[in-house]
Design an enzyme around this catalytic site. Structure first.
Site, PDB file in Angstrom:
ATOM      1  N   HIS A  17       0.846  -1.202   0.000  1.00 15.55           N
ATOM      2  CA  HIS A  17       0.000   0.000   0.000  1.00 15.55           C
ATOM      3  C   HIS A  17       0.885   1.258   0.000  1.00 15.55           C
ATOM      4  O   HIS A  17       0.634   2.200  -0.751  1.00 15.55           O
ATOM      5  CB  HIS A  17      -0.865   0.072   1.268  1.00 15.55           C
ATOM      6  CG  HIS A  17      -1.935  -0.968   1.381  1.00 15.55           C
ATOM      7  ND1 HIS A  17      -2.119  -1.701   2.526  1.00 15.55           N
ATOM      8  CD2 HIS A  17      -2.903  -1.378   0.515  1.00 15.55           C
ATOM      9  CE1 HIS A  17      -3.150  -2.522   2.376  1.00 15.55           C
ATOM     10  NE2 HIS A  17      -3.643  -2.357   1.154  1.00 15.55           N
ATOM     11  N   LYS A  41     -16.670  -6.408   5.791  1.00 17.71           N
ATOM     12  CA  LYS A  41     -15.466  -7.155   6.146  1.00 17.71           C
ATOM     13  C   LYS A  41     -15.390  -7.198   7.665  1.00 17.71           C
ATOM     14  O   LYS A  41     -15.959  -6.357   8.346  1.00 17.71           O
ATOM     15  CB  LYS A  41     -14.240  -6.461   5.575  1.00 17.71           C
ATOM     16  CG  LYS A  41     -14.253  -6.478   4.057  1.00 17.71           C
ATOM     17  CD  LYS A  41     -12.945  -6.068   3.457  1.00 17.71           C
ATOM     18  CE  LYS A  41     -12.994  -6.233   1.947  1.00 17.71           C
ATOM     19  NZ  LYS A  41     -11.801  -5.782   1.276  1.00 17.71           N
ATOM     20  N   ARG A  90      -2.036  -6.182  -8.364  1.00 13.57           N
ATOM     21  CA  ARG A  90      -0.954  -7.129  -8.115  1.00 13.57           C
ATOM     22  C   ARG A  90      -0.921  -8.225  -9.165  1.00 13.57           C
ATOM     23  O   ARG A  90       0.112  -8.625  -9.636  1.00 13.57           O
ATOM     24  CB  ARG A  90      -1.117  -7.780  -6.743  1.00 13.57           C
ATOM     25  CG  ARG A  90      -0.674  -6.912  -5.601  1.00 13.57           C
ATOM     26  CD  ARG A  90      -1.277  -7.357  -4.307  1.00 13.57           C
ATOM     27  NE  ARG A  90      -2.721  -7.190  -4.334  1.00 13.57           N
ATOM     28  CZ  ARG A  90      -3.507  -7.351  -3.291  1.00 13.57           C
ATOM     29  NH1 ARG A  90      -3.000  -7.727  -2.153  1.00 13.57           N
ATOM     30  NH2 ARG A  90      -4.806  -7.140  -3.388  1.00 13.57           N
ATOM     31  N   SER A 128      -2.871  -7.596   2.999  1.00 20.29           N
ATOM     32  CA  SER A 128      -3.163  -7.481   4.430  1.00 20.29           C
ATOM     33  C   SER A 128      -3.507  -8.858   4.991  1.00 20.29           C
ATOM     34  O   SER A 128      -3.104  -9.196   6.109  1.00 20.29           O
ATOM     35  CB  SER A 128      -4.321  -6.512   4.665  1.00 20.29           C
ATOM     36  OG  SER A 128      -3.980  -5.235   4.205  1.00 20.29           O
TER      37      SER A 128
HETATM   38  P1  ADP Z   1      -9.876  -3.247  -0.432  1.00 15.66           P
HETATM   39  O1  ADP Z   1     -10.520  -3.921   0.717  1.00 15.66           O
HETATM   40  O2  ADP Z   1     -10.618  -2.075  -0.966  1.00 15.66           O
HETATM   41  O3  ADP Z   1      -9.321  -4.148  -1.519  1.00 15.66           O
HETATM   42  P2  ADP Z   1      -7.178  -3.062   0.508  1.00 15.66           P
HETATM   43  O4  ADP Z   1      -6.723  -2.305   1.707  1.00 15.66           O
HETATM   44  O5  ADP Z   1      -7.053  -4.554   0.576  1.00 15.66           O
HETATM   45  O6  ADP Z   1      -8.631  -2.571   0.267  1.00 15.66           O
HETATM   46  O7  ADP Z   1      -6.425  -2.548  -0.774  1.00 15.66           O
HETATM   47  C1  ADP Z   1      -6.527  -1.233  -1.246  1.00 15.66           C
HETATM   48  C2  ADP Z   1      -5.914  -1.148  -2.628  1.00 15.66           C
HETATM   49  O8  ADP Z   1      -4.528  -1.455  -2.562  1.00 15.66           O
HETATM   50  C3  ADP Z   1      -6.481  -2.128  -3.659  1.00 15.66           C
HETATM   51  O9  ADP Z   1      -6.531  -1.471  -4.913  1.00 15.66           O
HETATM   52  C4  ADP Z   1      -5.479  -3.248  -3.676  1.00 15.66           C
HETATM   53  O10 ADP Z   1      -5.470  -3.941  -4.910  1.00 15.66           O
HETATM   54  C5  ADP Z   1      -4.192  -2.460  -3.498  1.00 15.66           C
HETATM   55  N1  ADP Z   1      -3.104  -3.264  -2.956  1.00 15.66           N
HETATM   56  C6  ADP Z   1      -3.118  -4.066  -1.868  1.00 15.66           C
HETATM   57  N2  ADP Z   1      -1.921  -4.658  -1.668  1.00 15.66           N
HETATM   58  C7  ADP Z   1      -1.108  -4.219  -2.685  1.00 15.66           C
HETATM   59  C8  ADP Z   1       0.256  -4.485  -3.082  1.00 15.66           C
HETATM   60  N3  ADP Z   1       1.022  -5.337  -2.407  1.00 15.66           N
HETATM   61  N4  ADP Z   1       0.741  -3.848  -4.175  1.00 15.66           N
HETATM   62  C9  ADP Z   1      -0.054  -3.004  -4.877  1.00 15.66           C
HETATM   63  N5  ADP Z   1      -1.340  -2.727  -4.572  1.00 15.66           N
HETATM   64  C10 ADP Z   1      -1.864  -3.315  -3.504  1.00 15.66           C
END
Ligand code: ADP
Length: 160
Positions: A17, A41, A90, A128
């Protein structure tokens, strides 16, 4: 002023992130990292903890803000005068869901663009949920999350 919104759950914020946030902050004058308060969630970290961790980690950046929002992302984006929504990609597995969301948001608000930034190779395996799973079994999450998160995660019941 060009403003972008980076919405997500951030349960917890990872180095993947962070990389997306830093890169977005170079492209836009102002980036708002927005934690969704929508139900659905089952978060491990409370919304206050997630906000606190993001605030700590993003303190050094003067064009990045952290906020919470409830409701439609497009409505919150408009209320902040944002021109774009940032999302990270990803793998192909992210694509289907992200495309559906981007198209829905475009239908709701034509003037907002969704901009996808590709993960950096070294962060492509980080999510996460993977972080929580590793921590659950006592594994080391160093390098996957910022030190501020690493400190807190071992005091948390992260196991499902
Ligand atoms: P959501 O629940 O909306 O998916 P997340 O917190 O899991 O929220 O992720 C927010 C954004 O960050 C999403 O677009 C997700 O694809 C992106 N993201 C999560 N992990 C990574 C990573 N390792 N590299 C690039 N983007 C990521």
């Amino acid at each position: 002023m060009r403003t972008a919104l980076y919405p997500g759950s951030f349960d917890p914020v990872t180095n993947g992130h962070l990389d997306i946030i830093e890169r977005a902050a170079k492209l836009f004058d102002r980036v708002i990292v927005a934690i969704s308060k929508n139900p659905g969630k089952n978060p491990v970290f409370s919304i206050e903890e997630r906000e606190e961790m993001l605030q700590e980690v993003l303190k050094p950046y003067n064009n990045i803000e952290v906020d919470l929002f409830y409701g439609l992302t497009v409505d919150y984006a408009k209320s902040q005068g944002a021109q774009a929504i940032i999302r990270g990609l990803r793998a192909i597995s992210d694509f289907e869901n992200e495309l559906m969301m981007a198209l829905t948001n475009k239908k709701l608000t034509n003037s907002l663009e969704t901009i996808f930034l590709m993960t950096r190779a070294e962060y492509s395996f980080i999510s996460s949920s993977a972080v929580k799973e590793v921590a659950c079994f006592g594994g080391c999450v160093k390098g996957m999350v910022p030190p501020e998160v690493e400190k807190r995660i071992h005091n948390k019941p992260v196991c499902p």
